[in-house]
Design an enzyme around this catalytic site. Sequence first.
Site, PDB file in Angstrom:
ATOM      1  N   ILE A  20       0.806  -1.220   0.000  1.00 32.82           N
ATOM      2  CA  ILE A  20       0.000   0.000   0.000  1.00 32.82           C
ATOM      3  C   ILE A  20       0.839   1.269   0.000  1.00 32.82           C
ATOM      4  CG2 ILE A  20      -2.020  -1.049   1.077  1.00 32.82           C
ATOM      5  CD1 ILE A  20      -1.069   0.070   3.751  1.00 32.82           C
ATOM      6  N   GLY A  21       2.138   1.154   0.215  1.00 35.56           N
ATOM      7  CA  GLY A  21       2.961   2.354   0.225  1.00 35.56           C
ATOM      8  C   GLY A  21       4.435   2.019   0.294  1.00 35.56           C
ATOM      9  N   GLN A  22       5.247   2.956  -0.157  1.00 37.72           N
ATOM     10  CA  GLN A  22       6.687   2.769  -0.114  1.00 37.72           C
ATOM     11  C   GLN A  22       7.346   4.118   0.112  1.00 37.72           C
ATOM     12  OE1 GLN A  22       8.187   0.314  -3.190  1.00 37.72           O
ATOM     13  NE2 GLN A  22      10.309   0.423  -2.521  1.00 37.72           N
ATOM     14  N   PHE A  25      12.352   4.745   3.814  1.00 31.54           N
ATOM     15  CA  PHE A  25      12.914   3.809   4.774  1.00 31.54           C
ATOM     16  C   PHE A  25      12.401   2.379   4.609  1.00 31.54           C
ATOM     17  CE2 PHE A  25      12.991   7.891   7.278  1.00 31.54           C
ATOM     18  CZ  PHE A  25      14.353   8.096   7.111  1.00 31.54           C
ATOM     19  N   GLY A  26      11.417   2.137   3.768  1.00 30.87           N
ATOM     20  CA  GLY A  26      10.897   0.787   3.608  1.00 30.87           C
ATOM     21  C   GLY A  26       9.510   0.793   3.006  1.00 30.87           C
ATOM     22  N   VAL A  28       5.215  -0.531   3.145  1.00 34.19           N
ATOM     23  CA  VAL A  28       4.085  -0.739   4.039  1.00 34.19           C
ATOM     24  C   VAL A  28       3.086  -1.653   3.335  1.00 34.19           C
ATOM     25  CG1 VAL A  28       2.264   0.342   5.419  1.00 34.19           C
ATOM     26  CG2 VAL A  28       4.418   1.561   5.029  1.00 34.19           C
ATOM     27  N   LYS A  43       4.567  -2.212   8.655  1.00 36.40           N
ATOM     28  CA  LYS A  43       5.574  -1.252   8.203  1.00 36.40           C
ATOM     29  C   LYS A  43       6.946  -1.896   8.305  1.00 36.40           C
ATOM     30  CE  LYS A  43       7.133   3.512   8.973  1.00 36.40           C
ATOM     31  NZ  LYS A  43       6.923   4.741   9.781  1.00 36.40           N
ATOM     32  N   ASP A 133       7.981  16.479  10.681  1.00 41.85           N
ATOM     33  CA  ASP A 133       7.802  16.174   9.253  1.00 41.85           C
ATOM     34  C   ASP A 133       6.318  16.059   8.915  1.00 41.85           C
ATOM     35  OD1 ASP A 133       8.625  15.726   6.668  1.00 41.85           O
ATOM     36  OD2 ASP A 133       8.998  13.582   6.943  1.00 41.85           O
TER      37      ASP A 133
END
Length: 662
Positions: A20-22, A25-26, A28, A43, A133
């Site tokens: 679902i996401g990138q 740092f890595g 998800v 994560k 952030d």
Amino acid sequence: MASFSKREQQRSRYRQLGLIGQGQFGRVFCAVHRQTGQLVALKNLERERFPTHKFLRELRFLLTLQHENIVTCQALEHTATGRYLVMDYCEGGTLRSLLGEDHRLHPAQSLKLVADMLAGLEHAHSQGIVHCDIKPENILLSVERWGWTARISDFGIARLRQELAESPSGGGNTGSPAYMAPERFYGQYSPAADLYSVGILLFELLAGYRPFSGTPTELMSAHLNRPLVLPDSIPAVFHPLLSKALQKLAARRFQKAGEMWRSLVQAATDYGLGNLNWEGRFPQGSLRESRSMMISPALPTVSPVKPLNPLPWRSRSVVTLEQPTTALAIAPRRGMPLFQPFPEIVEIYRASGDHVTFQSHLTETQPSATVAASPLVSVQLPQPIRALQVRPQGCFAIAAQAVYLLDAPPGDVNQPWRSETIAEAGSECLVAIEAAGRWLAIAASPVEDGVGFLTLRPLPDRATLPDRATLVVKDSASLWTAPNPIPLPVPTDCRRQLLYLAALDGRHLVLVSQILRGEKYLETWLEVFNRRGDRLGCLTLPVRLGCIISAPDPYRLVACDADDPNALLIIDLKPFRVARLGVEIAPALLAAANWGYVLASAAGDLLLLDDLGQPVGRFQGPAAPVAIALFATTGILLATQTEAQSQLHLLNLKEMDTDLML
């Protein structure tokens, strides 16, 4: 390496459903707990990019922060393939994906999201943690009944205020330049820097763009030196709030999230959003005991930014009918390919009460001499028909408590059509038939506060179908004679209202139900089963769904929002994501094609959306549509019913002015 990863995955407590996401740092993943069925986000923080001390630092922050507007950590999982933080799952995606869509949020929804961020930041700041952030990619969205709830994520570069006091400029300028406060470029951190970032987000939500843009160097110069210009598109009542939040000097900004929240409340009230439900104003100095604002049911959540002018509808043909239409199904003439630009002749099945009619229909205004329409065939059935589904065995006619199969007899086409009872029930039921006609699923509603049941059974090929292949209900409890009916339980003191049942692919199906306590709506369940009847998981939505259809994309549903007539929900089940789109019309009917979606309003407006949900055409068609069916790649068949007459309208999109790439 591949076999080792598979072995480790089997040992994991979670089954991954998709990426679902990138980030930097890595990655998800969306995952489900194998025992409980709970949906989570895994994560994965790669050791090379996110060393152990940073990993433990973020874990420490997440365990410290427990708040409804912060994505919290539930557990920690180690495998040979990596380290995973088990996080709360937010099915609405990120605020960046919402801002990236070609739709604009209602101002009330924008203010609500900002209020959620402020509530989460107040909690973090009270624990001595500065996020450092804040940006759209780090704001996750949970879907709620009227819009979204914002939740802050990614505390990977967060700082403790104690550290800031000991080393006020020792943290570097890690962050996102588009949203960084001026002092952040010199490594200085404070809660006021987080509130500056929130101010940038509020500006972007209201105006549709950021106050400053450019390269990182240009952004740094703009944040430090360029005066803030507030456009006329942002209502003047919000100018003082933004001017204070975006001051260059930190000392001149809001110092606490609660202070900025109260200014936001006052601006919203002065703007005329007095019908917002402000659930308990934040107490002095703390937001922890109250919630953010909620959107009123009377307000929309999203609206399109590119309204289309409706063009006149140009029907290829219009047929006046003697009886009203209750259901439509359409198929290419037998022996012809399913997907073609526009066939000369199609087969139309139409239900009118307890009658189903069939006829080959000419689609060309001047068909060739070899093409001819067939005689009209009519079959009367024991119950009124509410849905039709064409499969290789023939046309399945679905009534409230029965399923019938209709087909022409082999050999002499002049013989009466055959109708066979496939299933019967003692209560109302939903029916799903797999696309290749290999199996049938029936969900029966509970009778007299009982428990409903789901039954699956294989369907034989047309050549082997016996004269009587009936699945009969044994008693009023909706127990089917097929083996192993699956009970559909509900929580104590609740009842289940069945909404929709569909085959997702050749092996899985989804049952959509609404859970009620008395007359109060609680939530919507989306339960996924395999064809053996195993319940693979239950996804929940705090949204009331109206009309629901399946999309050509596997594991995707499209639904109307029952509480927001101008909102359309795109629901992906694997991985679980929900997108809410604003549309110009209030859809009464939905249909899906391989290129996108067709929406029809009660007034006769027809809106075309591509597969990304973007509007590509709008037409003013006949009023009072009651059924719609799509065929080939460009054909639309629409049934209408007014007090004066019932009609069938046929449309070829190739002859219309659209932005579709067909």
